[in-house]
Scaffold this motif. Structure first.
Motif, PDB file in Angstrom:
ATOM      1  N   THR A   1     -13.121 -20.262 -41.529  1.00  0.00           N
ATOM      2  CA  THR A   1     -14.465 -20.567 -42.021  1.00  0.00           C
ATOM      3  C   THR A   1     -15.270 -19.275 -42.073  1.00  0.00           C
ATOM      4  O   THR A   1     -14.924 -18.276 -41.424  1.00  0.00           O
ATOM      5  CB  THR A   1     -15.201 -21.566 -41.109  1.00  0.00           C
ATOM      6  N   PHE A   2     -16.366 -19.296 -42.830  1.00  0.00           N
ATOM      7  CA  PHE A   2     -17.212 -18.111 -42.930  1.00  0.00           C
ATOM      8  C   PHE A   2     -17.792 -17.748 -41.567  1.00  0.00           C
ATOM      9  O   PHE A   2     -17.852 -16.564 -41.202  1.00  0.00           O
ATOM     10  CB  PHE A   2     -18.337 -18.348 -43.933  1.00  0.00           C
TER      11      PHE A   2
ATOM     12  N   HIS B   1     -17.276 -14.260 -39.664  1.00  0.00           N
ATOM     13  CA  HIS B   1     -18.406 -13.424 -39.246  1.00  0.00           C
ATOM     14  C   HIS B   1     -18.307 -13.086 -37.762  1.00  0.00           C
ATOM     15  O   HIS B   1     -18.510 -11.932 -37.358  1.00  0.00           O
ATOM     16  CB  HIS B   1     -19.720 -14.141 -39.551  1.00  0.00           C
TER      17      HIS B   1
ATOM     18  N   GLU C   1     -14.059 -15.480 -51.186  1.00  0.00           N
ATOM     19  CA  GLU C   1     -14.930 -16.649 -51.021  1.00  0.00           C
ATOM     20  C   GLU C   1     -14.291 -17.613 -50.029  1.00  0.00           C
ATOM     21  O   GLU C   1     -13.104 -17.915 -50.115  1.00  0.00           O
ATOM     22  CB  GLU C   1     -15.135 -17.340 -52.366  1.00  0.00           C
TER      23      GLU C   1
ATOM     24  N   ASP D   1     -15.107 -21.388 -48.227  1.00  0.00           N
ATOM     25  CA  ASP D   1     -15.980 -22.567 -48.220  1.00  0.00           C
ATOM     26  C   ASP D   1     -17.154 -22.415 -49.175  1.00  0.00           C
ATOM     27  O   ASP D   1     -18.282 -22.842 -48.886  1.00  0.00           O
ATOM     28  CB  ASP D   1     -16.515 -22.828 -46.800  1.00  0.00           C
ATOM     29  N   GLY D   2     -16.915 -21.762 -50.321  1.00  0.00           N
ATOM     30  CA  GLY D   2     -17.968 -21.587 -51.309  1.00  0.00           C
ATOM     31  C   GLY D   2     -18.952 -20.480 -50.975  1.00  0.00           C
ATOM     32  O   GLY D   2     -19.950 -20.304 -51.673  1.00  0.00           O
ATOM     33  N   THR D   3     -18.688 -19.718 -49.906  1.00  0.00           N
ATOM     34  CA  THR D   3     -19.582 -18.641 -49.484  1.00  0.00           C
ATOM     35  C   THR D   3     -18.977 -17.288 -49.829  1.00  0.00           C
ATOM     36  O   THR D   3     -17.801 -17.043 -49.567  1.00  0.00           O
ATOM     37  CB  THR D   3     -19.839 -18.714 -47.966  1.00  0.00           C
ATOM     38  N   ASP D   4     -19.792 -16.431 -50.394  1.00  0.00           N
ATOM     39  CA  ASP D   4     -19.353 -15.089 -50.773  1.00  0.00           C
ATOM     40  C   ASP D   4     -19.115 -14.258 -49.511  1.00  0.00           C
ATOM     41  O   ASP D   4     -20.041 -13.977 -48.759  1.00  0.00           O
ATOM     42  CB  ASP D   4     -20.431 -14.441 -51.646  1.00  0.00           C
ATOM     43  N   THR D   5     -17.866 -13.847 -49.265  1.00  0.00           N
ATOM     44  CA  THR D   5     -17.541 -13.105 -48.045  1.00  0.00           C
ATOM     45  C   THR D   5     -17.660 -11.599 -48.224  1.00  0.00           C
ATOM     46  O   THR D   5     -17.499 -10.862 -47.246  1.00  0.00           O
ATOM     47  CB  THR D   5     -16.110 -13.428 -47.584  1.00  0.00           C
TER      48      THR D   5
ATOM     49  N   TYR E   1     -20.161  -9.994 -48.446  1.00  0.00           N
ATOM     50  CA  TYR E   1     -21.284  -9.606 -47.587  1.00  0.00           C
ATOM     51  C   TYR E   1     -20.784  -9.041 -46.264  1.00  0.00           C
ATOM     52  O   TYR E   1     -21.342  -8.061 -45.727  1.00  0.00           O
ATOM     53  CB  TYR E   1     -22.179 -10.831 -47.344  1.00  0.00           C
TER      54      TYR E   1
ATOM     55  N   ARG F   1     -17.342 -11.485 -60.089  1.00  0.00           N
ATOM     56  CA  ARG F   1     -16.615 -11.554 -58.828  1.00  0.00           C
ATOM     57  C   ARG F   1     -15.934 -10.230 -58.525  1.00  0.00           C
ATOM     58  O   ARG F   1     -15.954  -9.752 -57.387  1.00  0.00           O
ATOM     59  CB  ARG F   1     -15.571 -12.674 -58.877  1.00  0.00           C
TER      60      ARG F   1
ATOM     61  N   ASN G   1     -18.587  -7.734 -57.401  1.00  0.00           N
ATOM     62  CA  ASN G   1     -19.010  -7.942 -56.022  1.00  0.00           C
ATOM     63  C   ASN G   1     -17.986  -7.385 -55.036  1.00  0.00           C
ATOM     64  O   ASN G   1     -18.350  -6.790 -54.018  1.00  0.00           O
ATOM     65  CB  ASN G   1     -19.222  -9.432 -55.749  1.00  0.00           C
TER      66      ASN G   1
END
Length: 272
Positions: A23-24, A28, A44, A46-50, A52, A81, A84
């Motif tokens: 999971t994100f 993290h 990505e 769970d739909g979150t841009d990783t 970052y 994509r 990024n």
């Protein structure tokens, strides 16, 4: 299946100490608390841009090593994509699907070589330039520590950490110069557009937001790395906030004053 392929590829390189984050939030937390030599991460989760996570790591805001080798996995060639991922400071991009042998070959190469890093006002990471952009100021390239190579060579962790701290300090000073120059560039752009009469409230608002981000990081680094006061930067931030709060009513005089203040700051930290 993707994770299994990655694990097989890493095992083929002799890598056995592997941690997984599904999971994100877990990813993290792993970045923040664990020490890794390499990360292989889907762009990505769970739909979150990783991306970052790697970008914050390169900036020294997350984790223990800004020079961790990072490979981003992409399931699409969508331009945004890819953009990024590249801008996150990734060392390599791998398109899904791939074979265990492919990932072993690509990641195994980092035991022998790594691209030098460049630092700009909005990027820290491997130098991907093929040629300089017309009119662009050439960014210096820096040889950075390679944790994968250090591990393969059996280097003492203390020696690697000493090298890491020294090089990151050098990159931080370069970042300060680039941020200061970026502030002046944003202000000059706003002033030029205002003089031409081509500025719009949307453009002014976007420029003010960009400027605030640049000033905020510059203040943080100047106070931490140089032990300098931040009064002039705070004043510039206040001027930017005034313009941002009424983007359609800002005058050429205000843009001129903003640029003059940014110019003085750029001269202080870049010497030019």
């Amino acid at each position: 299946m993707i994770k299994q392929g990655i694990r097989i590829g890493l095992n083929n390189l002799g890598i056995r100490d592997i941690a997984e984050a599904n999971t994100f939030v877990n990813a993290h937390n792993a970045f923040a608390t664990e020490r890794f030599d390499m990360v292989v991460m889907n762009s990505e989760i769970d739909g979150t841009d990783t991306t970052y996570l790697l970008r914050e790591t390169r900036l020294g805001r997350l984790g223990t090593d800004p020079f961790i080798v990072g490979a981003m996995l992409l399931a699409t060639t969508d331009e945004s994509r890819v953009h990024n991922c590249v801008n996150s400071g990734a060392d390599d991009l791998l398109l899904i699907p791939f074979s265990p042998d492919q990932i072993a070959t690509r990641l195994g190469a980092f035991a022998n070589r790594r691209k030098p890093f460049v630092v700009t006002h909005d990027y820290i990471g491997p130098d991907r330039r093929k040629q300089a952009r017309p009119g662009a100021t050439s960014a210096a390239a820096f040889t950075v520590p390679n944790p994968v190579q250090a591990r393969a060579a059996g280097a003492a962790p203390e020696r690697y950490d000493s090298q890491k701290s020294q090089i990151f300090g050098t990159l931080s000073l370069e970042r300060i110069k680039r941020l200061a120059a970026g502030c002046e560039w944003e202000c000059k752009t706003l002033l030029d557009k205002a003089r031409e009469g081509t500025h719009t409230p949307e453009m002014v608002l976007r420029g003010a937001f960009n400027l605030e981000n640049l000033i905020s990081e510059l203040m943080e680094r100047v106070a931490r790395d140089l032990r300098h006061g931040t009064e002039n930067l705070e004043a510039l931030l206040a001027k930017s906030a005034e313009i941002k709060n009424r983007p359609s009513a800002a005058t050429i005089g205000e843009f001129d004053s903003l640029h003059a203040a940014a110019r003085r700051i750029a001269t202080t930290y870049t010497g030019g």
